[in-house]
Design a protein around this motif. Structure first.
Motif, PDB file in Angstrom:
ATOM      1  N   LEU A 128      -1.911   2.453  -9.657  1.00  0.00           N
ATOM      2  CA  LEU A 128      -3.095   1.601  -9.620  1.00  0.00           C
ATOM      3  C   LEU A 128      -3.005   0.532 -10.689  1.00  0.00           C
ATOM      4  O   LEU A 128      -2.711   0.827 -11.845  1.00  0.00           O
TER       5      LEU A 128
ATOM      6  N   TYR B 187     -15.148   9.583 -12.934  1.00  0.00           N
ATOM      7  CA  TYR B 187     -14.307   9.608 -14.131  1.00  0.00           C
ATOM      8  C   TYR B 187     -15.084   9.132 -15.346  1.00  0.00           C
ATOM      9  O   TYR B 187     -15.805   8.135 -15.297  1.00  0.00           O
TER      10      TYR B 187
ATOM     11  N   GLY C 215      -4.913  16.564 -10.065  1.00  0.00           N
ATOM     12  CA  GLY C 215      -5.116  17.442 -11.211  1.00  0.00           C
ATOM     13  C   GLY C 215      -4.893  16.789 -12.554  1.00  0.00           C
ATOM     14  O   GLY C 215      -5.203  17.384 -13.591  1.00  0.00           O
ATOM     15  N   LEU C 216      -4.360  15.577 -12.554  1.00  0.00           N
ATOM     16  CA  LEU C 216      -4.064  14.893 -13.829  1.00  0.00           C
ATOM     17  C   LEU C 216      -4.905  13.637 -14.015  1.00  0.00           C
ATOM     18  O   LEU C 216      -4.857  13.017 -15.078  1.00  0.00           O
ATOM     19  N   GLY C 217      -5.636  13.239 -13.013  1.00  0.00           N
ATOM     20  CA  GLY C 217      -6.470  12.039 -13.134  1.00  0.00           C
ATOM     21  C   GLY C 217      -5.641  10.777 -13.259  1.00  0.00           C
ATOM     22  O   GLY C 217      -4.507  10.703 -12.796  1.00  0.00           O
ATOM     23  N   LEU C 218      -6.218   9.770 -13.871  1.00  0.00           N
ATOM     24  CA  LEU C 218      -5.520   8.513 -14.091  1.00  0.00           C
ATOM     25  C   LEU C 218      -4.895   8.516 -15.476  1.00  0.00           C
ATOM     26  O   LEU C 218      -5.564   8.826 -16.460  1.00  0.00           O
TER      27      LEU C 218
ATOM     28  N   GLY D 147       1.146   2.699 -22.918  1.00  0.00           N
ATOM     29  CA  GLY D 147       0.031   3.611 -22.736  1.00  0.00           C
ATOM     30  C   GLY D 147       0.456   5.028 -23.073  1.00  0.00           C
ATOM     31  O   GLY D 147       1.286   5.246 -23.952  1.00  0.00           O
ATOM     32  N   ASP D 148      -0.072   5.975 -22.323  1.00  0.00           N
ATOM     33  CA  ASP D 148       0.211   7.385 -22.608  1.00  0.00           C
ATOM     34  C   ASP D 148       1.540   7.868 -22.040  1.00  0.00           C
ATOM     35  O   ASP D 148       2.146   8.781 -22.583  1.00  0.00           O
TER      36      ASP D 148
ATOM     37  N   ARG E 220       0.836  -1.204   0.000  1.00  0.00           N
ATOM     38  CA  ARG E 220       0.000   0.000   0.000  1.00  0.00           C
ATOM     39  C   ARG E 220       0.870   1.253   0.000  1.00  0.00           C
ATOM     40  O   ARG E 220       0.508   2.245  -0.611  1.00  0.00           O
TER      41      ARG E 220
ATOM     42  N   PHE F 258     -10.133  -2.593 -10.205  1.00  0.00           N
ATOM     43  CA  PHE F 258      -8.913  -1.940  -9.739  1.00  0.00           C
ATOM     44  C   PHE F 258      -8.455  -2.502  -8.397  1.00  0.00           C
ATOM     45  O   PHE F 258      -9.266  -2.899  -7.555  1.00  0.00           O
ATOM     46  N   GLY F 259      -7.152  -2.495  -8.210  1.00  0.00           N
ATOM     47  CA  GLY F 259      -6.580  -2.780  -6.906  1.00  0.00           C
ATOM     48  C   GLY F 259      -6.638  -1.556  -6.017  1.00  0.00           C
ATOM     49  O   GLY F 259      -7.066  -0.488  -6.452  1.00  0.00           O
ATOM     50  N   PRO F 260      -6.185  -1.665  -4.771  1.00  0.00           N
ATOM     51  CA  PRO F 260      -6.270  -0.564  -3.815  1.00  0.00           C
ATOM     52  C   PRO F 260      -5.229   0.529  -4.047  1.00  0.00           C
ATOM     53  O   PRO F 260      -5.356   1.618  -3.499  1.00  0.00           O
TER      54      PRO F 260
ATOM     55  N   GLN G 139      -1.744   7.909 -10.774  1.00  0.00           N
ATOM     56  CA  GLN G 139      -2.729   8.935 -10.472  1.00  0.00           C
ATOM     57  C   GLN G 139      -2.067  10.071  -9.723  1.00  0.00           C
ATOM     58  O   GLN G 139      -1.471   9.864  -8.671  1.00  0.00           O
TER      59      GLN G 139
ATOM     60  N   THR H  54     -10.032  13.845 -16.261  1.00  0.00           N
ATOM     61  CA  THR H  54      -9.371  14.242 -15.017  1.00  0.00           C
ATOM     62  C   THR H  54     -10.294  14.083 -13.821  1.00  0.00           C
ATOM     63  O   THR H  54      -9.879  14.226 -12.692  1.00  0.00           O
TER      64      THR H  54
ATOM     65  N   LEU I  27      -2.628   6.118 -18.190  1.00  0.00           N
ATOM     66  CA  LEU I  27      -2.239   4.741 -18.472  1.00  0.00           C
ATOM     67  C   LEU I  27      -0.750   4.666 -18.769  1.00  0.00           C
ATOM     68  O   LEU I  27      -0.236   5.375 -19.643  1.00  0.00           O
TER      69      LEU I  27
ATOM     70  N   TYR J  98      -1.733   2.122 -14.096  1.00  0.00           N
ATOM     71  CA  TYR J  98      -1.989   3.553 -14.178  1.00  0.00           C
ATOM     72  C   TYR J  98      -1.206   4.245 -13.067  1.00  0.00           C
ATOM     73  O   TYR J  98      -0.884   3.656 -12.050  1.00  0.00           O
TER      74      TYR J  98
END
Lengths: 113, 112
Positions: free
Chosen positions: A90, B87, A40-43, A58-59, A9, A104-106, A37, B104, A45, A35
Motif C-alpha cells: 500500500l 486501525y 495478523g501483522l497489520g500495516l 521504516g520498520d 492491482r 492510501f492507494g488501492p 500488509q 494490528t 511501514l 507499507y
C-alpha cells in the motif's frame, strides 16, 4: 479529491526478479509512504519520503529500496524478489511533514513464486 | 517507538454504540493518535485524529485520557456498512522525528 494511484492491482513475479511498484499522487503532497500488509501483522511501514530525493527507513526496510525523483511519484523496488515478499503493498501520501491525514492507494497484491 | 495494542475482533449489532480501545503505553509527548478504517480490497481511510481529551466529528468520537496511554474510538449507532478493520495509529509528532506505527487492527463485525 486526492487521488493516489498504484501501477498494478495484481502482480506475479518469479523469485530473483527485480520488481518495481509505482505510486503517483496528484495533490502535491510532501510525504509519501510504502507499507506492506499481511494477515495478523497489520500495516508495517517499509520506507517513507518527506521530500524529493529524501527517504527514511521504516520498520521493515530489509530487501527493499525506494526512489523519489519527482514529488508526485514514489517507487518501491525489490532488488531480488523472494517468496517472503509476497504481500499486499500500500502506498500513501500526506500533505505536510507534520502529522496529517494519509491518503492510501488501492494496493498492489504481489505474489512471488 | 510507540507500539499499539487493540482487540483482534469485536462483534456488534446494528444501532448499537461500539467502543474500540487502543493501548499505547510508551506514546511520546508530541505523538498524535489517529484512527483509520479499512474495507476489503481497499486502502485504509482516515476517520479521526486527536492529541488529548475528546474529539468528535460527523462519524466518530475519540476519547483520550489525561495520561494518553490509551484511546477509545467510539462509533455511534453502527450499521452493517461499518463492518471493517479499524486501525489505531500513533506517531509522527509535529515537526517529524517519530516513525509511524499502526496497530494490528480490530475487525469489527456488525450484524442485524
Amino acid at each position: 479529491d486526492v487521488k493516489v494511484t498504484q501501477s498494478s492491482r495484481y502482480l506475479v513475479k518469479r523469485t530473483g526478479e527485480k520488481v518495481f511498484l509505482e505510486c503517483v499522487q496528484d495533490m502535491d503532497h510532501e510525504n509519501m509512504f510504502w507499507y506492506r500488509q499481511d494477515p495478523g501483522l497489520g500495516l508495517r511501514l517499509i520506507y517513507f519520503s518527506y521530500d524529493v530525493k529524501m527517504k527514511e527507513k521504516g520498520d521493515i526496510p530489509e530487501g527493499y529500496s525506494v526512489s523519489r525523483e519527482k514529488k508526485e511519484r514514489f517507487s518501491l523496488i525489490l532488488e531480488s524478489a523472494s517468496t517472503n515478499q509476497t504481500s499486499m503493498y500500500l502506498c500513501a501520501s500526506s500533505q505536510t511533514r507534520d502529522i496529517d491525514e494519509q491518503y492510501f492507494g488501492p494496493g498492489t497484491r504481489l505474489t512471488v513464486t | 517507538l510507540a507500539k499499539t495494542t487493540q482487540p483482534i475482533s469485536m462483534d456488534s449489532y446494528e444501532g448499537q454504540e461500539v467502543n474500540i480501545t487502543c493501548s499505547h503505553n510508551n506514546i511520546a509527548t508530541n505523538d498524535y493518535i489517529t484512527w483509520y478504517q479499512q474495507f476489503p480490497s481497499q486502502g485504509p481511510r482516515f476517520i479521526i485524529q486527536g492529541y488529548k481529551t475528546k474529539v468528535t466529528n460527523e462519524v466518530a468520537s475519540l476519547f483520550i485520557p489525561a495520561d494518553r496511554k490509551s484511546s477509545t474510538l467510539s462509533l455511534p449507532r453502527v450499521s452493517l456498512s461499518d463492518t471493517a478493520v479499524y486501525y489505531c495509529l500513533v506517531g509522527w509528532g509535529r515537526g517529524g522525528g517519530n516513525k509511524l506505527t499502526f496497530g494490528t487492527g480490530t475487525q469489527l463485525k456488525v450484524e442485524l
